[in-house]
Design an enzyme around this catalytic site. Structure first.
Site, PDB file in Angstrom:
ATOM      1  N   GLU A  74      57.912  31.204  -1.106  1.00  0.00           N
ATOM      2  CA  GLU A  74      59.117  30.420  -1.420  1.00  0.00           C
ATOM      3  C   GLU A  74      59.978  31.130  -2.445  1.00  0.00           C
ATOM      4  OE1 GLU A  74      55.958  29.544  -1.319  1.00  0.00           O
ATOM      5  OE2 GLU A  74      55.704  27.381  -1.505  1.00  0.00           O
ATOM      6  N   CYS A 111      53.232  25.413  -4.846  1.00  0.00           N
ATOM      7  CA  CYS A 111      52.648  25.365  -6.187  1.00  0.00           C
ATOM      8  C   CYS A 111      53.677  24.864  -7.202  1.00  0.00           C
ATOM      9  CB  CYS A 111      52.120  26.748  -6.589  1.00  0.00           C
ATOM     10  SG  CYS A 111      53.405  27.894  -7.098  1.00  0.00           S
TER      11      CYS A 111
HETATM   12  N1  THU Z   1      51.181  30.728  -1.731  1.00  0.00           N
HETATM   13  C1  THU Z   1      52.485  30.738  -1.351  1.00  0.00           C
HETATM   14  O1  THU Z   1      53.049  31.780  -1.015  1.00  0.00           O
HETATM   15  N2  THU Z   1      53.141  29.562  -1.339  1.00  0.00           N
HETATM   16  C2  THU Z   1      52.565  28.360  -1.591  1.00  0.00           C
HETATM   17  O2  THU Z   1      53.246  27.346  -1.499  1.00  0.00           O
HETATM   18  C3  THU Z   1      51.161  28.264  -1.983  1.00  0.00           C
HETATM   19  C4  THU Z   1      50.469  29.554  -2.164  1.00  0.00           C
HETATM   20  C5  THU Z   1      50.441  32.006  -1.693  1.00  0.00           C
HETATM   21  C6  THU Z   1      50.082  32.603  -3.014  1.00  0.00           C
HETATM   22  C7  THU Z   1      48.908  33.464  -2.628  1.00  0.00           C
HETATM   23  O3  THU Z   1      49.399  34.702  -2.123  1.00  0.00           O
HETATM   24  C8  THU Z   1      48.255  32.736  -1.473  1.00  0.00           C
HETATM   25  O4  THU Z   1      49.234  31.815  -0.999  1.00  0.00           O
HETATM   26  C9  THU Z   1      46.991  31.981  -1.844  1.00  0.00           C
HETATM   27  O5  THU Z   1      47.207  31.163  -2.935  1.00  0.00           O
END
Ligand code: THU
Length: 160
Positions: A74, A111
């Protein structure tokens, strides 16, 4: 003492209930999971941010051996939008997650840091940004990023 309930509103849509425009942005988020760099988590996240001028900015999570140096899909999309089209409001943001050979049944929940960045984006342009969280069982639709983060911290809070 008084108790205050903070609530967040979202709707869950089946694929055929979504508009053509919503589906098009989600399709790009899904496609973007193929461009994720996630050798550590194997969790592929794709993002697509649609701008007011119609351009769709793409993001995918970018991991790093020094774990905290990576960035979520995001924020990759939103920061790229801000860097390349600083005068264009973001009207829609779609996210899709792919792991173990399939898209997740339930959407991934962004997150806290990404929610904060989504809010800043919304406030920066003064309009609502629709957030679309894709899952095989249904897409969660938030009319505004603010619905994902009640009790917000924005620049007005810095004024005291
Ligand atoms: N991650 C995202 O790219 N977006 C989210 O909304 C949640 C988590 C990624 C971060 C990391 O590379 C992987 O997902 C595992 O946490």
């Amino acid at each position: 003492m008084k108790e205050i309930n903070l609530t967040a509103k979202m709707r869950v849509y089946n694929w055929n209930e979504l508009s053509e425009e919503q589906r098009a942005v989600i399709e790009i988020a899904k496609e973007q999971t193929e461009r994720s760099y996630c050798p550590y988590s194997q969790f592929h996240v794709g993002a697509a941010a649609k701008l007011a001028n119609g351009v769709i900015m793409r993001g995918a999570n970018q991991e790093n051996a020094a774990y905290p140096s990576g960035l979520c899909a995001e924020r990759v999309a939103l920061f790229a939008a801000g860097a390349q089209y600083p005068d264009q409001p973001v009207t829609k943001l779609a996210i899709a997650c792919f792991t173990d050979g399939h898209f997740t049944a339930e959407p991934g929940a962004p997150c806290g840091a990404c929610r904060q960045v989504m809010l800043e984006t919304e406030h920066r342009y003064g309009g609502k940004m629709e957030v679309l969280l894709y899952g095989e069982n249904g897409t969660y639709v938030f009319d505004s990023a603010a619905d994902l983060l009640p009790l917000i911290f924005v620049k007005e809070n810095l004024l005291g």
